[in-house]
Design an enzyme around this catalytic site. Structure first.
Site, PDB file in Angstrom:
ATOM      1  N   ARG A 193       1.710   4.205   4.653  1.00  0.00           N
ATOM      2  CA  ARG A 193       1.060   2.991   4.141  1.00  0.00           C
ATOM      3  C   ARG A 193      -0.041   2.549   5.101  1.00  0.00           C
ATOM      4  NH1 ARG A 193       0.957   0.841   8.148  1.00  0.00           N
ATOM      5  NH2 ARG A 193       2.503  -0.310   9.313  1.00  0.00           N
ATOM      6  N   GLU A 205      -0.509  -8.584  10.251  1.00  0.00           N
ATOM      7  CA  GLU A 205       0.026  -7.696  11.289  1.00  0.00           C
ATOM      8  C   GLU A 205       0.974  -8.432  12.230  1.00  0.00           C
ATOM      9  OE1 GLU A 205       0.103  -4.496  10.607  1.00  0.00           O
ATOM     10  OE2 GLU A 205      -2.076  -4.521  10.489  1.00  0.00           O
ATOM     11  N   HIS A 206       2.071  -7.791  12.536  1.00  0.00           N
ATOM     12  CA  HIS A 206       3.083  -8.324  13.455  1.00  0.00           C
ATOM     13  C   HIS A 206       3.629  -9.680  12.978  1.00  0.00           C
ATOM     14  CE1 HIS A 206       2.960  -5.360  16.708  1.00  0.00           C
ATOM     15  NE2 HIS A 206       1.674  -5.246  16.456  1.00  0.00           N
ATOM     16  N   ASP A 223       5.809  -9.436   9.940  1.00  0.00           N
ATOM     17  CA  ASP A 223       6.944  -9.129   9.043  1.00  0.00           C
ATOM     18  C   ASP A 223       8.272  -9.440   9.723  1.00  0.00           C
ATOM     19  OD1 ASP A 223       6.644  -6.932  10.789  1.00  0.00           O
ATOM     20  OD2 ASP A 223       7.171  -5.434   9.265  1.00  0.00           O
ATOM     21  N   SER A 231       2.567   4.370   9.609  1.00  0.00           N
ATOM     22  CA  SER A 231       3.994   4.330   9.343  1.00  0.00           C
ATOM     23  C   SER A 231       4.636   5.661   8.964  1.00  0.00           C
ATOM     24  CB  SER A 231       4.276   3.285   8.265  1.00  0.00           C
ATOM     25  OG  SER A 231       5.584   2.874   8.462  1.00  0.00           O
ATOM     26  N   ASP A 279       7.128  -1.722   6.325  1.00  0.00           N
ATOM     27  CA  ASP A 279       6.773  -0.327   6.070  1.00  0.00           C
ATOM     28  C   ASP A 279       7.687   0.286   5.022  1.00  0.00           C
ATOM     29  OD1 ASP A 279       5.079  -0.930   8.037  1.00  0.00           O
ATOM     30  OD2 ASP A 279       6.056   0.258   9.587  1.00  0.00           O
ATOM     31  N   ASN A 303       3.217   5.843  20.792  1.00  0.00           N
ATOM     32  CA  ASN A 303       4.557   6.030  20.218  1.00  0.00           C
ATOM     33  C   ASN A 303       5.370   4.782  20.546  1.00  0.00           C
ATOM     34  OD1 ASN A 303       7.157   6.657  19.563  1.00  0.00           O
ATOM     35  ND2 ASN A 303       7.052   8.751  20.329  1.00  0.00           N
ATOM     36  N   LYS A 304       5.561   3.929  19.538  1.00  0.00           N
ATOM     37  CA  LYS A 304       6.224   2.636  19.779  1.00  0.00           C
ATOM     38  C   LYS A 304       7.598   2.798  20.398  1.00  0.00           C
ATOM     39  CE  LYS A 304       6.276   0.831  15.792  1.00  0.00           C
ATOM     40  NZ  LYS A 304       5.701   2.013  15.143  1.00  0.00           N
TER      41      LYS A 304
END
Ligand code: ADP
Ligand code: NG1
Length: 423
Positions: A30, A36-37, A39, A131, A181, A224-225
């Site tokens: 998606r 953003e940030h 949800d 995502s 996501d 990479n979160k």
């Protein structure tokens, strides 16, 4: 990797496992247009599914093993005898995302473990804000469910409940993510973007103006979160703000989601933003937070892997969350009245807020937004968690020729949600 045909995938499955696949699941990625940030504070967001996707071919096997292989040789195969004791991972590898979806479904179905063979092929650029991780989680969950139940799995569980289940399963890899996501990837209908709201999860299909073109551009940097604490740090900072506001408004709710706090306070976005400037300190040390809200309240905000944080930025983080949530409302209205100029203005404001107040952009993303704006973009902003990855750019259809020579990944049209095919 070049595009792989269905036949090549099928052949690879038979070659790897010596059995025929029973099902094929396709789950899109998606792109988030705005919101953003927010949800994870239960505020509504505005994404659309994209064509890039994760495909899983799957079958039950008789070896009493869970076996995951990837068409891309850069990801090594993974195998575990059953019962597999997996409960989560704090430094996730690719197989851990599949295990999130697998475990979510087995727990939901109260199903015994059984031998499974998965072959995965993904075209979503990883760690780029599109995502890919949730696409793996949702695809694995639907593949597992489709091996347990007969017929259409969405007759067995609604798409909303399935998306919610996937959103609750993904944090097993350690990121305190929200549900945008999984919802976007599960609830999307081809041709329309989505306005998604949470608690309870619901979505509305929204037609984009015909003359709006969304271009996705990669910054050539990635984050990479799961391997860093940037994301969780932002979640915790928001939770602390919520605790301070609860005290300010004398609220007794156990929730530390900012949407709940705003709703219970009865304040408009303008009013709550004013309160933030008046009562939320810009930055506090852990000890100062304890002095202000008490150790117990701080403990409610923290998790095992965020306990080490010693400093918290608060006012600017809160300013981002409330102003971004407001921009989503305004963007939806602008979209409905086909005012693409206003949509662009809101996207630019969103990027500035992400970059300055939420500090989740990077030089490369800022440079892309600036470059596209110079070439006539109406709006340009980072998409997804940020700190690298992709930007989404809004162009008027008539101006697209201006950007022909600029780097871009793809022009995005709203794609279809997750689906399963039985062979
Ligand atoms: P994103 O913004 O794409 O969700 P994350 O950093 O949350 O980024 O997740 C990226 C991780 O997902 C990768 O490090 C990898 O473990 C996994 N992943 C994504 N795409 C694939 C793929 N095609 N095959 C295997 N693993 C993948
Ligand atoms: P990406 O970067 O696409 O994985 C993440 C979160 C979302 C949302 C956005 C920021 C996951 C699985 N997803 O998206 O829930 O918070 O960041 O808006 O971590």
């Amino acid at each position: 990797m070049n595009d792989v045909t269905d036949e090549q995938l099928h052949e690879q499955f038979v070659k790897t496992y010596g059995i025929e696949p029973e099902i094929r699941v396709t789950c899109p990625g998606r792109v988030n247009l705005i919101g953003e940030h927010i949800d994870y504070h239960d505020y509504g967001v505005f994404p659309m599914a994209i064509d890039a996707s994760t495909v899983i071919l799957a079958a039950r096997n008789s070896t009493n093993n869970l076996i995951f292989s990837n068409f891309d040789p850069k990801y090594s195969s993974w195998e575990s005898p059953i019962p597999c004791p997996w409960q989560g991972s704090s430094s996730p590898k690719w197989n851990d995302y599949l295990l999130c979806g697998w475990k979510g479904i087995l727990d939901f179905e109260k199903s015994e473990q059984f031998g499974i063979s998965f072959l995965l092929y993904g075209t979503i650029p990883p760690s780029s804000g599109l995502s890919s991780s949730s696409s793996l989680v949702c695809a694995s969950a639907l593949a597992t469910l489709s091996l347990i139940v007969q017929g259409d799995p969405f007759q067995h569980i609604s798409r909303e409940n399935f998306a919610h289940l996937c959103a609750k399963s993904e944090p097993l890899i350690g990121t305190l993510s929200g549900g945008m996501d999984q919802a976007a990837e599960v609830l999307a209908s081809e041709g329309t973007a989505l306005r998604i709201d949470f608690n309870p999860l619901r979505s509305k299909n929204i037609e984009l103006p015909e003359n709006a073109v969304f271009v996705v551009v990669h910054s050539n940097t990635e984050l990479n979160k799961g391997a860093t604490s940037h994301y969780n740090e932002r979640v915790i900072e928001g939770r602390i703000v919520a605790q301070i506001l609860k005290r300010e408004f004398s609220l007794s709710t156990p929730s530390f989601r900012l949407k709940d706090i705003q709703a219970l306070s009865g304040k408009s976005f303008e009013e709550i933003l004013k309160t933030v400037e008046e009562v939320i300190p810009e930055e506090l040390t852990k000890n100062q937070v304890i002095e202000l809200i008490g150790n117990d309240k701080l403990e409610e905000c923290l998790t095992e892997n965020t306990r080490k944080f010693t400093n918290f930025k608060l006012r600017s983080r809160a300013r981002h969350v409330f102003s971004e949530a407001h921009r989503v409302e305004l963007f939806e209205s602008a979209c409905e009245s086909k005012d693409i100029k206003q949509m662009g203005v809101l996207m630019n404001a969103s990027h500035r807020s992400c970059a300055i107040d939420y500090e989740c952009s990077c030089e490369e993303l800022d440079a892309i937004c600036e470059l596209y704006t110079k070439h006539g973009a109406l709006g340009a902003r980072l998409t997804g968690a940020g700190w690298g990855g992709c930007a989404v750019v809004l162009m008027a259809a008539d101006d697209v020729a201006n950007i022909e020579k600029l780097p871009s990944l793809f022009v995005s049209k709203p794609g279809q949600g997750i689906r399963v095919h039985r062979f």
